[in-house]
Design a protein around this motif. Structure first.
Motif, PDB file in Angstrom:
ATOM      1  N   THR A  59       0.817  -1.213   0.000  1.00  0.00           N
ATOM      2  CA  THR A  59       0.000   0.000   0.000  1.00  0.00           C
ATOM      3  C   THR A  59       0.847   1.257   0.000  1.00  0.00           C
ATOM      4  O   THR A  59       0.786   2.064  -0.915  1.00  0.00           O
ATOM      5  CB  THR A  59      -0.955   0.011   1.204  1.00  0.00           C
ATOM      6  N   SER A  60       1.672   1.457   1.024  1.00  0.00           N
ATOM      7  CA  SER A  60       2.544   2.623   1.093  1.00  0.00           C
ATOM      8  C   SER A  60       3.737   2.276   1.978  1.00  0.00           C
ATOM      9  O   SER A  60       3.629   1.435   2.873  1.00  0.00           O
ATOM     10  CB  SER A  60       1.799   3.832   1.679  1.00  0.00           C
ATOM     11  N   SER A  66       0.028  -3.963   8.985  1.00  0.00           N
ATOM     12  CA  SER A  66       0.304  -3.362  10.287  1.00  0.00           C
ATOM     13  C   SER A  66       1.323  -4.168  11.084  1.00  0.00           C
ATOM     14  O   SER A  66       2.087  -3.612  11.862  1.00  0.00           O
ATOM     15  CB  SER A  66      -0.986  -3.192  11.085  1.00  0.00           C
ATOM     16  N   ALA A  67       1.349  -5.500  10.903  1.00  0.00           N
ATOM     17  CA  ALA A  67       2.351  -6.313  11.591  1.00  0.00           C
ATOM     18  C   ALA A  67       3.752  -5.962  11.093  1.00  0.00           C
ATOM     19  O   ALA A  67       4.706  -5.875  11.870  1.00  0.00           O
ATOM     20  CB  ALA A  67       2.068  -7.795  11.379  1.00  0.00           C
ATOM     21  N   THR A  68       3.884  -5.722   9.791  1.00  0.00           N
ATOM     22  CA  THR A  68       5.155  -5.288   9.221  1.00  0.00           C
ATOM     23  C   THR A  68       5.560  -3.947   9.796  1.00  0.00           C
ATOM     24  O   THR A  68       6.725  -3.708  10.130  1.00  0.00           O
ATOM     25  CB  THR A  68       5.048  -5.187   7.690  1.00  0.00           C
ATOM     26  N   LEU A  69       4.591  -3.042   9.912  1.00  0.00           N
ATOM     27  CA  LEU A  69       4.857  -1.725  10.490  1.00  0.00           C
ATOM     28  C   LEU A  69       5.391  -1.860  11.907  1.00  0.00           C
ATOM     29  O   LEU A  69       6.366  -1.202  12.274  1.00  0.00           O
ATOM     30  CB  LEU A  69       3.581  -0.884  10.463  1.00  0.00           C
ATOM     31  N   GLY A 125       3.534   5.700   9.252  1.00  0.00           N
ATOM     32  CA  GLY A 125       2.807   4.563   8.691  1.00  0.00           C
ATOM     33  C   GLY A 125       1.411   4.519   9.261  1.00  0.00           C
ATOM     34  O   GLY A 125       1.148   5.062  10.337  1.00  0.00           O
ATOM     35  N   CYS A 126       0.524   3.864   8.560  1.00  0.00           N
ATOM     36  CA  CYS A 126      -0.868   3.770   8.998  1.00  0.00           C
ATOM     37  C   CYS A 126      -1.077   2.466   9.742  1.00  0.00           C
ATOM     38  O   CYS A 126      -0.907   1.386   9.175  1.00  0.00           O
ATOM     39  CB  CYS A 126      -1.806   3.864   7.794  1.00  0.00           C
ATOM     40  N   GLU A 164       7.243   7.400  18.098  1.00  0.00           N
ATOM     41  CA  GLU A 164       5.847   7.018  18.005  1.00  0.00           C
ATOM     42  C   GLU A 164       5.452   6.779  16.557  1.00  0.00           C
ATOM     43  O   GLU A 164       5.918   7.454  15.647  1.00  0.00           O
ATOM     44  CB  GLU A 164       4.976   8.135  18.598  1.00  0.00           C
ATOM     45  N   VAL A 165       4.576   5.788  16.337  1.00  0.00           N
ATOM     46  CA  VAL A 165       4.042   5.547  15.002  1.00  0.00           C
ATOM     47  C   VAL A 165       2.937   6.564  14.731  1.00  0.00           C
ATOM     48  O   VAL A 165       1.962   6.658  15.477  1.00  0.00           O
ATOM     49  CB  VAL A 165       3.481   4.116  14.869  1.00  0.00           C
ATOM     50  N   MET A 166       3.122   7.316  13.654  1.00  0.00           N
ATOM     51  CA  MET A 166       2.188   8.380  13.314  1.00  0.00           C
ATOM     52  C   MET A 166       1.751   8.240  11.863  1.00  0.00           C
ATOM     53  O   MET A 166       2.515   7.765  11.025  1.00  0.00           O
ATOM     54  CB  MET A 166       2.842   9.746  13.523  1.00  0.00           C
TER      55      MET A 166
END
Length: 217
Positions: free
Chosen positions: A57-58, A91-94, A84-85, A105-107
């Motif tokens: 996705t991105s 999301s697990a990769t993120l 990242g979203c 922080e993830v933003m």
């Protein structure tokens, strides 16, 4: 900035990059970001480390920007973030990327968070190891969200290292990896698993190389 002026050839930037910056400058002339394109007249720089992981996705981007001078790395003045979203399918990769890079922080990669980043960097020159390819994903995201890539003067520490080592030892090949360069110049590689540690090490290596050039002058 005197030492910077003496080594202007080490500023990265192809003709295509320079033309893009000029186009961005004109586009942003009447925007709140116009000041970012003005020449910087101070004594500070920003050490930047950026790691991107592509996803369907991105990209997930972790980065650290650390303020510094010719004499001091100001780690207390750092901007560290993972963009990242959390709701994207990867999301697990993120989360794995975020934990590996230890990047704040993830933003979400939205306009507000990117504006905060470019305002922290300002119009100060940025330095980093193999900087241009490392920030390509970030520049693509900035272009999409804000309408411009980082306009700052950029100093590639890898080129500085290779040029200095060739001058001192023309008979040997310059080590190509960041870890080898740190060892070569006896710069501590503390916290290299994190983007903040990488940015700090880049700043220390730059300062070490600048000292060797000043001593040889």
């Amino acid at each position: 900035m005197r030492l910077l002026d003496r080594h202007v050839a080490l500023f990265s930037g192809s003709l295509r990059t320079l033309m893009r910056r000029e186009s961005d400058r004109r586009r942003c002339a009447d925007s709140p970001y116009a000041w970012l394109f003005q020449p910087y007249m101070g004594e500070e720089l920003v050490a930047l480390a950026c790691t991107a992981m592509p996803t369907p996705t991105s990209p997930v981007i972790s980065l650290a920007a650390v303020a510094m001078s010719q004499q001091q790395v100001r780690t207390s003045r750092a901007f560290v973030i993972t963009l990242g979203c959390a709701r994207q399918p990867e999301s697990a990769t993120l989360r794995r990327h975020h934990l590996l890079c230890q990047a704040g922080e993830v933003m979400p990669p939205n306009r507000d968070n990117l504006s905060a980043l470019v305002e922290f960097i300002g119009n100060r020159p940025i330095i980093g190891w193999k900087l241009e390819p490392r920030i390509s994903a970030l520049n693509a995201l900035l272009s999409k969200q804000l309408g411009f890539s980082l306009p700052n003067a950029q100093i590639d520490v890898a080129k500085l290292h290779q040029r200095r080592l060739r001058r001192l030892h023309p008979e040997i090949d310059a080590p190509s990896s960041f870890a080898q360069a740190l060892t070569c110049w006896k710069v501590p590689a503390l916290g290299m698993q994190s983007v903040l540690g990488e940015a700090t090490a880049s700043a220390l290596l730059y300062m070490r190389l600048q000292r060797t050039m000043a001593e040889a002058a």
